[in-house]
Design an enzyme around this catalytic site. Structure first.
Site, PDB file in Angstrom:
ATOM      1  N   THR A   1      -4.933  17.958  13.117  1.00 33.56           N
ATOM      2  CA  THR A   1      -3.562  18.358  13.400  1.00 33.56           C
ATOM      3  C   THR A   1      -3.461  19.868  13.545  1.00 33.56           C
ATOM      4  O   THR A   1      -4.278  20.616  13.002  1.00 33.56           O
ATOM      5  CB  THR A   1      -2.615  17.880  12.279  1.00 33.56           C
ATOM      6  OG1 THR A   1      -1.301  18.337  12.540  1.00 33.56           O
ATOM      7  CG2 THR A   1      -3.063  18.397  10.927  1.00 33.56           C
ATOM      8  N   GLY A   2      -2.466  20.287  14.264  1.00 31.18           N
ATOM      9  CA  GLY A   2      -2.182  21.704  14.404  1.00 31.18           C
ATOM     10  C   GLY A   2      -1.270  22.240  13.328  1.00 31.18           C
ATOM     11  O   GLY A   2      -0.973  23.430  13.298  1.00 31.18           O
ATOM     12  N   ASP A   3      -0.814  21.372  12.425  1.00 30.52           N
ATOM     13  CA  ASP A   3       0.102  21.788  11.362  1.00 30.52           C
ATOM     14  C   ASP A   3      -0.607  22.601  10.300  1.00 30.52           C
ATOM     15  O   ASP A   3      -1.832  22.642  10.228  1.00 30.52           O
ATOM     16  CB  ASP A   3       0.756  20.571  10.712  1.00 30.52           C
ATOM     17  CG  ASP A   3       1.946  20.080  11.519  1.00 30.52           C
ATOM     18  OD1 ASP A   3       2.381  20.817  12.409  1.00 30.52           O
ATOM     19  OD2 ASP A   3       2.417  18.966  11.258  1.00 30.52           O
TER      20      ASP A   3
ATOM     21  N   ASP B   1      -4.101  12.357  15.609  1.00 28.19           N
ATOM     22  CA  ASP B   1      -3.137  13.441  15.506  1.00 28.19           C
ATOM     23  C   ASP B   1      -2.140  13.076  14.406  1.00 28.19           C
ATOM     24  O   ASP B   1      -2.086  11.928  13.961  1.00 28.19           O
ATOM     25  CB  ASP B   1      -2.431  13.612  16.857  1.00 28.19           C
ATOM     26  CG  ASP B   1      -1.395  14.707  16.829  1.00 28.19           C
ATOM     27  OD1 ASP B   1      -1.652  15.756  16.214  1.00 28.19           O
ATOM     28  OD2 ASP B   1      -0.319  14.517  17.424  1.00 28.19           O
TER      29      ASP B   1
ATOM     30  N   THR C   1       1.534  14.752  14.007  1.00 28.24           N
ATOM     31  CA  THR C   1       2.913  14.791  14.449  1.00 28.24           C
ATOM     32  C   THR C   1       3.120  13.871  15.639  1.00 28.24           C
ATOM     33  O   THR C   1       2.476  14.001  16.665  1.00 28.24           O
ATOM     34  CB  THR C   1       3.309  16.229  14.835  1.00 28.24           C
ATOM     35  OG1 THR C   1       3.021  17.090  13.737  1.00 28.24           O
ATOM     36  CG2 THR C   1       4.783  16.305  15.173  1.00 28.24           C
TER      37      THR C   1
ATOM     38  N   ASP D   1      -0.380  11.652  20.870  1.00 28.56           N
ATOM     39  CA  ASP D   1       0.802  11.421  21.706  1.00 28.56           C
ATOM     40  C   ASP D   1       1.202  12.627  22.538  1.00 28.56           C
ATOM     41  O   ASP D   1       2.161  12.550  23.296  1.00 28.56           O
ATOM     42  CB  ASP D   1       1.984  11.003  20.827  1.00 28.56           C
ATOM     43  CG  ASP D   1       2.518  12.157  20.005  1.00 28.56           C
ATOM     44  OD1 ASP D   1       1.691  12.967  19.527  1.00 28.56           O
ATOM     45  OD2 ASP D   1       3.737  12.254  19.825  1.00 28.56           O
TER      46      ASP D   1
ATOM     47  N   PHE E   1      10.565  33.645   2.305  1.00 23.76           N
ATOM     48  CA  PHE E   1       9.504  32.704   1.912  1.00 23.76           C
ATOM     49  C   PHE E   1       8.143  33.264   2.311  1.00 23.76           C
ATOM     50  O   PHE E   1       7.994  33.942   3.318  1.00 23.76           O
ATOM     51  CB  PHE E   1       9.735  31.374   2.627  1.00 23.76           C
ATOM     52  CG  PHE E   1       8.577  30.425   2.552  1.00 23.76           C
ATOM     53  CD1 PHE E   1       8.473  29.522   1.512  1.00 23.76           C
ATOM     54  CD2 PHE E   1       7.595  30.427   3.537  1.00 23.76           C
ATOM     55  CE1 PHE E   1       7.407  28.637   1.451  1.00 23.76           C
ATOM     56  CE2 PHE E   1       6.528  29.551   3.477  1.00 23.76           C
ATOM     57  CZ  PHE E   1       6.442  28.656   2.432  1.00 23.76           C
TER      58      PHE E   1
ATOM     59  N   ASN F   1      -1.565  18.251  23.613  1.00 29.94           N
ATOM     60  CA  ASN F   1      -2.593  18.887  22.791  1.00 29.94           C
ATOM     61  C   ASN F   1      -3.664  17.900  22.335  1.00 29.94           C
ATOM     62  O   ASN F   1      -4.674  18.310  21.767  1.00 29.94           O
ATOM     63  CB  ASN F   1      -1.952  19.564  21.574  1.00 29.94           C
ATOM     64  CG  ASN F   1      -1.180  18.592  20.717  1.00 29.94           C
ATOM     65  OD1 ASN F   1      -0.452  17.744  21.233  1.00 29.94           O
ATOM     66  ND2 ASN F   1      -1.313  18.689  19.414  1.00 29.94           N
TER      67      ASN F   1
END
Length: 1347
Positions: free
Chosen positions: A694-696, A411, A413, A832, A556, A835
Site C-alpha cells: 500500500t501507499g499509505d 492493495d 485502499t 483497484d 500534529f 497505482n
C-alpha cells in the site's frame, strides 16, 4: 570545475551542456531542458508526446507478433513441422488435412481471443488520449486532445479535472498559488495534498497575455519513476528558482477544491511518472502450459526413439526377408537400398505415431479454458447487484492457474477497505453511545433495516451520515454539558477546510478521512463547522452561529500523536481542546480523572476489539495570565531560525498540554469491504500467503492489518523495518531472521546466508511461532537491491503476514517479481487503482476490482469483480475446480492417446515394419475428433470431486494445486505407462485369441480388417469405461456424451462398412461387411470383454487400495459429503471472523504535519470568504474577543470549568496510569496455519457411516483422529472425535457437532457445547462460554511496537 559543481547541485549525471535524447544513436537523456511556449525549441530534443499506449498490437504487427507468440508453444511448432512432412508423398501414410485443419483452428481461435483483448485496450487508450484539455497556443486557450499536448505547453486545469501530464504549477485561483490535489491513482490515498507555485509565477494569475509571454526555462532530472521526488531549476528573467516535488502536479492526480490552475508540461505521455511506474504488458502462460512444452519435447524424443527402433527393424527385415520380394515389386535401385528404405520408414512412422500428441489436445484445452471462463462470468454469486457488476474473465488462458496460487499481493485502499470512514461509536463521560438494544437490554446487530437517528431537525446535516443510537441525540437535547463539549471539540480541533457552494450546502475537504468523519459527526449532531480564517473559527451550534477566536494551533506530528487548538469562546474563556492517541492523552490527564480514565479505557478496549480507530478527547481551561506568558514564549520560538526551533516548540506544546480533563473517546470505522476478514482467514487456511502493498502510512497499514486479522496481538513479534540506509536495513532484516530462527529452530540460526534455498517451504512449515513483517517504502527500496533481496525474501517467507507501506507502483511490481523469480510460486495481484497496474501486470494472475478509482486496474487485469470477498470463491471454487478438471483431462488424454497410438508400434513387429496402420484411416481421423472428444470435454467442464459448499468449508483441499500434485512429470509418466500397458493388452490379447479363433461356420476369423475392428471396438469401450470411472460428478451432459459417443462409434462403423457407402464411394470405403461379419460372432465379443477386463481391473485394484490405505483429504471429504447428502440439507452456522486484537489505533494515521501552520498563516484561505466570513458580526449577537498576548497575570491557577462540576467524575489523588498498567490478557485466536480445518457440522445420524469409513483416518495431516465416537484426544493437530467426545487439542475444535473442549485456541464445538477457553465463543451454533473477555488486550502503542 563548473561541471563538477553542477553535478553537485543536480542529482543526475551530466555536465553543463545537456545531452539530448537521440534515438538513432541510443543516447539516454541525462537532463531535461524545457522552454515554456516554445514548441520549436522543445522539438529539437524529440521528447515523447502525450499519447499513451497500453495495447500490444496494431493492424500491421498483429499477425506476425501473434503468430510468433503462438509458435512459442512447442506443440504448435511441432504440428507445423508435421504438416510439412505430410506434404511429402513418399513418406506420408495419412492425408495432410488431418493436421492442417485443427492447427489452423487452434491458431485462429487464439488469435481472435488475443485480438479481442487488445481491442479493449485500444478503446481504453483512445478514451484517455481523446480527453479534452485547454492549451495555451499562440496567445489563446484552445481545446486540444490529451494526445496533442506537447512538452513545454502551458495548460489550464479546472476543479475535479484529471491532470493531463506532469506539470510545473505556475498559478492557481487560491491565495499564494496553492492548489489541492487527490493522488488516489498514484499512491491510493484519497486525502488531499497541497501544492504551491513559486511566488514569481503565482503572480501571473489567470492573465492569458502574461502567461503567453512566459518564457521560463526548466532544467530538471530526466524521466524517472520516483513519485516522491523531483529536482530542477527554473531560469526566468535572469534568476534561478529551485524546484521540488511540492511544485509539481503529476499525471493521474485530480484537482480538488481549486477553481482553476495553470501548469507547464515537463513530462508527457510514457515519460510521466505514472506511466514510468506502469509495467509492460507481457504474454502470460500458465505453469501447466510450460510443463506441457517440456512434456511435448519429451514425447517428441520418445517418438523419435520409436521411429528409430522401427526404422532399424525395417532395415534388418529388408536384409533378411524383404530382399526376396524385390523382384516381384519391380522396385528401382534407389528403393531397393535398405538404408534408404529404413530412412523412409522412420519418417513414415513419425507421421503415423504423431497422435501421441494430437492437435485436438490443444483445441480441447482452449475449449475447456473458454468454458471455465464463462462459468466465472455466469456465476451469480460473484455478482454485486448494488453496482450491477458481474465477475469477468478478461482472459481465457489462466483459469487452471487460479487453483495454484500461493501468494496474493493486495492493495489496501479500495481493495481491502471501502475508503469510507464512519463515526461508529463514542464514549462520553463514561457512557458508551452507538449500540442498539432490544427491550430486554440485549445488544442488537446493526443491519440495513435497523432504524437510524432522524437528523431532519438540522438543515445543515449531511444526508449520508447514519447513526443508530437515539440516546446520544437525547443527551444533546437534554443539555448535558460534557456531550456539548465533546462535539464542540470535534468541530474546533481539526484541519478541515469548508466549501459552501450554496446556502447550507457544505462540502468538507479533509486532509485525512478520519478528520472528515469526526467533523461530519459533529455537524449532524448540531455543532456545524461553517468557516474559518487564520484568526477565527465559526460554528453553528444548535442553530446559533458562534465565532471562536483561534489563539494557537498545536499541530500534529508522528511523535506527538495528538493535535490541539487554543480558542477563546464568546464568553471570553480560553480553552485548550486536544485529541490524540489514548496512550498519549492518558499520560497528560489531571489526577482527578483516574476513575473516568479507567472506564474510558475499558470502552477503548471494546472499540479496538471491534477493529475501530480510536481517539481520546480532552480539554483544559487556561488562565488568562498564564496563557499570555506562554503565548509570548511561543511567539519567540516560532520566530527562531536555528535547529532548536522544533524542539523548543514541542517543549512548549508539552507544557500547556498537561492536567487535561478527559471528555471521552471516539471510535471511527475504517470501513472494510464486506467479508474481508473472513476471506483472508479462509485463504490463510488454504495456505495462501497474503501480502499487503500500500501507499499509505505505516500506522494506517498496520491498523488495517489488525482490522483484517492479518496482524494479531498473539503473534510472537511484529518486525518493523524502517532503516534509511542499506546498512540499517540489512541489520534489521538479519536481526529479524535471527529472532525467528532463534524462537523456532535455534540449531539453524548459524546456517548459511540463504537458509530457505535448500528446504524451501518445507522449512517454513516448521516455524511454529507466528511473526509479521512491516516494511516502509524507503527501506524496501534498499532491501530490493541485489545484495539484500534474498534476505528480505527469506524473512518475509518466514512471517505469516507481510505489509509493505509507502511503496510506489513500481516497487509493488518489484516485490511481485522478486517472489516470482526466487520462489517459483504462482502469484496473484489484486487492486483497484492505476497505482496497482504495474503489480497486476507483473503477477501471474492480475485481478482488478471495479472500484471508485477508475477502470485502469480492471482494464489491465485478467479477472475483475466488484469486491475482495469474491476472491475466495474465485480461487477455492472456480480455481480449484479448473485445476482439477484440467489435470484429469490431461491425464486421461495422454492415457487414451498412448493406448490408441502404440498399437501401431506393436503391430510394426508383425507387418515387416512396413509403416502399415492397424486401423483404417477413417478411424484414425475420427478417434480424437468424434469418438472420444466429447466425453473428455464433459469431464473437463463439469467434473468436481466435492461441491462448492465443501470446497469453501475445507480450504485445505486447495493445497494439492499449490504443490502441483495432480499433474506433474510423475503423473505424466504414470499415465503414459498406463497407456502403454493398455495398448499392449489391446493388441496382444486379441492377437493371441484370434490365432485359433473360428467363426460359427468353422471359417477362420483372423483377417486383418476383422482384427482391426476387434481392436478398435475394444479400444473405444476401454477408454469409455475408463472415463466413466474417472468421472466423479455425473450430469446429463456426461451421460449423453459418454453413451452417445459409444453409439456414434457403432453407427459410423456399420455405416462405413455398409453396401450403400461402398456403392457411392468405392475407393474410400472398400471393406464391405467387415464390421457386420466380425461383430456378429460371440467369440469376438468374448475377446472384447476379456480385453476390457484385463485393461481395467489393475487400475481398479490400485485405486481401491490407495483410497483404503492412503486416502487423500479429498477422499475423506467426499465421504462426508455423501453422508451429509443422505441426511438432506443441514442448517449451517456461519463463522464470523472477529478482530482478535485490542491494539488501539493512534490518531489520524493519514494525517500529515504542517497543516496547522498552513491554516494559521492563512495562505490557504481566500481573501474574501463567501457567505460566512468571520469579518461579519454573528447574527445572534455573539461576539469575538481580542486579547493582548502581553497581558500578565499574577499567578497560575488551574481552572476547572464550573459548568462541569455536576459531571460524574470521581476524583482521586492517584496518578494517571500509563499504558503498561493494564493487564495483558493473552489472545488465543485460532491458528490458521493448522492443517485441520473441520469447521462445520456433520449429522449425528451419519456417525456410524463415518466411523466405519473414517475411523482410522484422522483429519489432521500429521495425526489421526481417535474415531467417530472416540473419547479424549491427545492430538495437537486432529479432532478429538467426529461426532462429539472431548478434545484436549490446542488447535482444533473439540468435536464437529458438539462435545466439550478445553482448547485454548478454538471453539468448544462447531455445532455447540460449552467452552472453557478464555477468549472465544463456546460454540458457533450454540452452547455457553466461560469466557470473561472475548478477546485479549494489548495496550502497547505503535511506538512501542516499532521499538
Amino acid at each position: 570545475m563548473a561541471g563538477r559543481r553542477l553535478r553537485t547541485i543536480l542529482p543526475w549525471r551530466g555536465g553543463s551542456t545537456p545531452r539530448r535524447k537521440d534515438h538513432t544513436q541510443g543516447y539516454a537523456e541525462e537532463e531535461r531542458h524545457v522552454r515554456a511556449n516554445d514548441r520549436i525549441y522543445n522539438e529539437k530534443f524529440s521528447y515523447a508526446d502525450n499519447r499513451i499506449k497500453t495495447s500490444k498490437y496494431n493492424i500491421f504487427t498483429f499477425l506476425p507478433v501473434n503468430l510468433f507468440e503462438q509458435f512459442q508453444r512447442v506443440a504448435n511448432a511441432y504440428f507445423l513441422a508435421l504438416l510439412i512432412l505430410q506434404l511429402i508423398p513418399e513418406i506420408s501414410s495419412l492425408s495432410w488435412f488431418t493436421t492442417i485443419v485443427p492447427l489452423v483452428m487452434v491458431l485462429a481461435i487464439t488469435a481472435v481471443k488475443d485480438a479481442t483483448d487488445d481491442y479493449f485496450r485500444h478503446k481504453s487508450d483512445e478514451q484517455v488520449n481523446t480527453r479534452q484539455s485547454q492549451v495555451l497556443i499562440r496567445g489563446k486557450l484552445q481545446n486540444e486532445k490529451w494526445m496533442n499536448v506537447r512538452v513545454g505547453d502551458v495548460i489550464k486545469l479546472e476543479n475535479n479535472q484529471f491532470v493531463a501530464a506532469d506539470l510545473l504549477l505556475l498559478s492557481s485561483s487560491e491565495p499564494c498559488g496553492l492548489c489541492y490535489i487527490e493522488t488516489a491513482e498514484l499512491d491510493g490515498e484519497t486525502n488531499l495534498k497541497v501544492r504551491q507555485a513559486l511566488t514569481v509565477t503565482s503572480e501571473l494569475g489567470a492573465d492569458i497575455a502574461r502567461l503567453a509571454e512566459f518564457d521560463g526555462e526548466v532544467i530538471c532530472e530526466p524521466p524517472n519513476n520516483k513519485l516522491d521526488r523531483f529536482t530542477g531549476t527554473l531560469y526566468w528573467r535572469g534568476n534561478k528558482h529551485p524546484l521540488d516535488n511540492q511544485r509539481m502536479l503529476l499525471r493521474g492526480c485530480v484537482l480538488r477544491n481549486t477553481e482553476w490552475c495553470f501548469g507547464l508540461v515537463v513530462f508527457a505521455g510514457p515519460q510521466t511518472k505514472l506511466m514510468q511506474n506502469c509495467g509492460r504488458s507481457s504474454f502470460k502462460r500458465t505453469s501447466i502450459d510450460k510443463l506441457m512444452n517440456t512434456l511435448v519435447l519429451w514425447i517428441f524424443g520418445f517418438l523419435f526413439c520409436m521411429g528409430i527402433i522401427l526404422a532399424i527393424g525395417n532395415t534388418i527385415w529388408e536384409v533378411q526377408v524383404g530382399r526376396a520380394f524385390w523382384t516381384y515389386l519391380h522396385w528401382g535401385e534407389l528403393l531397393s537400398n535398405v538404408i534408404y528404405s529404413g530412412f523412409l520408414t522412420f519418417w513414415s512412422y513419425i507421421i503415423i505415431l504423431n497422435t501421441v500428441v494430437p492437435i485436438s489436445l490443444y483445441v480441447s484445452v482452449e475449449v475447456l479454458r473458454l468454458g471455465h471462463s464463462y462459468f466465472i462470468n455466469w456465476d451469480r454469486k460473484l455478482y454485486l447487484s448494488a453496482r450491477d457488476t458481474a465477475a469477468e474473465a478478461r482472459t481465457t488462458t489462466l483459469t487452471e492457474e487460479l487453483g495454484q496460487v500461493e501468494f496474493i499481493f493486495s492493495d489496501k485502499t479500495g481493495t481491502l477497505t471501502q475508503n469510507i470512514m464512519l463515526f461508529n461509536k463514542c464514549s462520553i463521560n463514561g457512557t458508551v453511545y452507538g449500540d442498539v438494544y432490544d427491550n430486554f437490554g440485549h445488544t442488537l446487530d446493526i443491519r440495513e433495516r435497523t432504524l437510524s437517528v432522524d437528523f431532519s431537525f438540522n438543515p445543515l446535516r449531511d444526508p449520508n451520515f447514519i447513526f443508530h443510537d437515539e440516546g446520544l441525540l437525547k443527551a444533546i437535547e437534554a443539555g448535558e454539558v460534557c456531550v456539548h463539549e465533546f462535539f464542540r471539540l470535534l468541530a474546533l480541533c481539526h484541519t478541515v477546510m469548508p466549501e459552501e457552494r450554496n446556502e447550507g450546502e457544505l462540502v468538507y475537504q479533509a486532509q485525512s478521512p478520519d478528520e472528515g468523519a469526526l467533523v461530519t459527526a459533529a455537524r449532524n449532531f448540531g455543532f456545524v463547522f461553517r468557516s474559518r480564517t487564520p484568526e477565527t473559527i465559526t460554528l453553528c451550534e444548535r442553530g446559533r452561529p458562534v465565532t471562536y477566536q483561534l489563539l494557537a494551533f498545536l499541530d500534529f506530528n508522528n511523535l506527538r500523536k495528538r493535535m490541539s487548538v487554543i480558542v477563546r469562546n464568546p464568553e471570553g474563556v480560553i480553552k485548550l481542546y486536544s485529541k490524540g492517541a489514548d496512550t498519549i492523552m492518558f499520560e497528560r490527564l489531571h489526577p482527578s480523572n483516574q476513575e473516568l480514565m479507567c472506564t474510558t479505557s475499558e470502552h477503548l478496549d471494546e472499540f479496538a476489539g471491534e477493529g475501530l480507530r480510536t481517539l481520546a478527547l480532552a480539554y483544559k481551561v487556561l488562565d488568562e495570565d498564564v496563557f499570555g506568558e506562554w503565548s509570548k514564549r511561543l511567539l519567540y520560538a516560532t520566530t527562531m531560525l536555528d535547529t532548536n526551533r522544533d524542539q523548543l516548540l514541542n517543549q512548549l506544546y508539552e507544557e500547556v498540554e498537561q492536567d487535561l480533563m478527559l471528555l471521552g473517546a471516539t471510535a471511527v470505522e475504517d470501513k472494510l469491504q464486506e467479508g474481508v476478514p473472513e476471506t483472508i482467514a479462509c485463504l490463510s487456511l488454504a495456505n495462501i500467503k497474503i501480502w499487503v502493498l500500500t501507499g499509505d502510512k505505516l500506522e494506517t497499514a498496520m491498523n488495517i492489518g489488525y482490522s483484517c486479522n492479518m496482524l494479531r496481538d498473539d503473534m510472537n513479534e511484529v518486525f518493523v523495518i524502517s532503516g534509511h540506509t542499506s546498512v540499517e536495513v540489512a541489520c534489521e532484516l538479519r536481526s529479524a531472521r535471527e529472532r525467528i530462527l532463534g524462537h523456532s529452530c535455534a540449531k539453524l540460526s548459524t546456517a548459511g546466508k540463504s537458509i530457505l534455498s535448500d528446504s524451501d517451504s518445507v522449512f517454513e512449515e516448521t516455524i511454529i511461532a507466528e511473526y509479521a513483517l512491516v516494511i516502509n517504502g524507503h527501506s524496501l527500496a534498499q532491501a530490493l537491491e541485489v545484495d539484500l533481496e534474498q534476505v528480505l525474501l527469506e524473512v518475509a517467507c518466514l512471517c505469516k503476514t507481510v505489509v509493505c507501506c509507502r511503496v510506489t507502483p513500481l516497487q509493488k511490481a518489484q516485490v511481485v517479481e522478486l517472489v516470482k523469480r526466487h520462489r517459483g510460486a504462482v502469484t496473484l495481484a489484486i487492486g483497484d487503482g492505476a497505482n496497482d497496474v504495474s503489480m497486476i501486470k507483473a503477477a501471474h494472475i492480475g485481478v482488478g476490482i471495479s472500484g471508485q478509482e477508475g477502470m485502469q486496474a480492471v482494464l489491465a487485469s485478467d479477472y475483475s469483480f466488484a469486491q475482495f470477498r469474491y476472491l475466495q470463491r474465485l480461487l477455492l471454487v472456480h480455481g480449484r475446480w479448473s485445476y482439477l478438471r484440467m489435470c484429469k483431462f490431461l491425464c486421461y488424454f495422454f492415457y487414451k492417446n498412448f493406448a490408441f497410438t502404440l498399437v501401431h508400434f506393436w503391430f510394426g513387429f508383425l507387418c515387416g515394419f512396413s509403416a502399415q496402420t492397424v486401423y483404417d484411416q477413417w478411424f484414425i481421423t475420427l478417434f480424437n475428433i468424434v469418438y472420444t472428444s466429447l466425453p473428455v470435454l464433459a469431464m473437463g467442464l463439469f467434473d468436481q470431486d466435492v461441491n462448492e459448499q465443501f470446497s469453501l468449508r475445507y480450504p485445505s483441499l486447495y493445497r494439492p494445486g499449490q504443490l502441483n500434485l495432480l499433474f506433474n512429470k510423475r503423473k505424466f509418466f504414470t499415465c503414459t505407462l498406463h497407456g502403454v500397458f493398455t495398448s499392449f493388452v489391446l493388441f496382444f490379447v486379441p492377437y493371441g485369441l484370434s490365432l485359433s479363433a473360428v467363426r460359427d461356420d468353422g471359417a477362420h476369423i483372423s483377417d486383418q480388417q476383422a482384427f482391426a475392428v476387434t481392436i478398435a471396438t475394444s479400444l473405444v469401450i476401454v477408454v469409455s469405461v475408463q472415463i466413466s470411472l474417472d468421472t466423479n460428478y455425473w450430469t446429463a451432459v456426461n451421460h449423453f456424451f459418454v453413451w452417445g459417443s459409444l453409439l456414434m462409434y457403432f453407427a459410423i462403423l456399420f455405416a462405413m462398412h455398409s453396401d450403400g457407402l461402398f456403392s457411392i464411394f468405392p475407393n474410400q470405403f472398400p471393406y464391405v461387411g467387415t464390421a457386420r461379419n466380425a461383430l456378429t460372432q460371440k467369440s469376438v465379443w468374448l475377446v472384447i470383454l476379456l480385453t476390457t477386463v484385463v485393461c481395467i481391473m489393475p487400475m481398479l485394484v490400485v485405486r481401491f487400495l490407495k483410497k483404503d490405505l492412503r486416502p487423500s483429504l479429498s477422499d475423506k471429504v467426499c465421504v462426508l459429503q455423501r453422508a451429509s447428502r443422505k441426511q438432506g440439507p443441514q442448517e449451517q452456522s456461519l463463522r464470523r471472523v472477529r478482530r482478535t486484537s485490542s491494539r488501539r489505533s493512534a490518531y489520524a494515521f493519514a494525517h500529515q504535519q504542517g497543516y496547522g501552520e498552513l491554516i494559521t498563516s492563512g495562505r490557504n484561505m481566500k481573501l474574501a470568504s463567501s457567505g460566512h466570513s468571520v469579518d461579519n458580526a454573528p447574527r445572534d449577537g455573539s461576539h469575538t474577543h481580542q486579547i493582548d498576548p502581553t497581558h500578565k497575570g499574577s499567578s497560575y491557577t488551574h481552572h476547572i470549568d464550573p459548568a462541569l462540576k455536576d459531571s460524574s467524575h470521581t476524583h482521586s489523588s492517584d496518578p494517571a496510569p500509563t499504558n503498561s498498567s493494564h493487564p495483558h490478557i493473552a489472545d488465543s485466536s485460532p491458528d490458521y496455519n493448522s492443517h485441520t480445518h473441520i469447521v462445520d457440522s456433520v449429522p449425528k445420524e451419519s456417525s456410524n457411516l463415518i466411523e466405519s469409513v473414517l475411523g482410522g483416518w484422522g483429519f489432521g495431516e500429521g495425526a489421526a483422529s481417535q474415531g467417530s465416537h472416540a473419547g479424549p484426544s491427545g492430538s495437537t493437530d486432529a479432532l478429538g472425535g467426529i461426532n462429539g467426545g472431548r478434545s484436549h487439542s490446542t488447535e482444533v475444535p473439540g468435536g464437529i457437532t458438539g462435545g466439550h473442549s478445553d482448547s485454548t485456541e478454538a471453539p468448544g464445538g462447531v455445532g455447540g457445547g460449552p467452552s472453557h477457553r478464555t477468549d472465544a465463543p463456546g460454540g458457533v451454533t450454540g452452547g455457553s462460554s466461560d469466557t470473561g473477555v472475548e478477546y485479549g488486550e494489548d495496550q502497547s502503542s505503535v511506538s512501542e511496537i516499532i521499538a
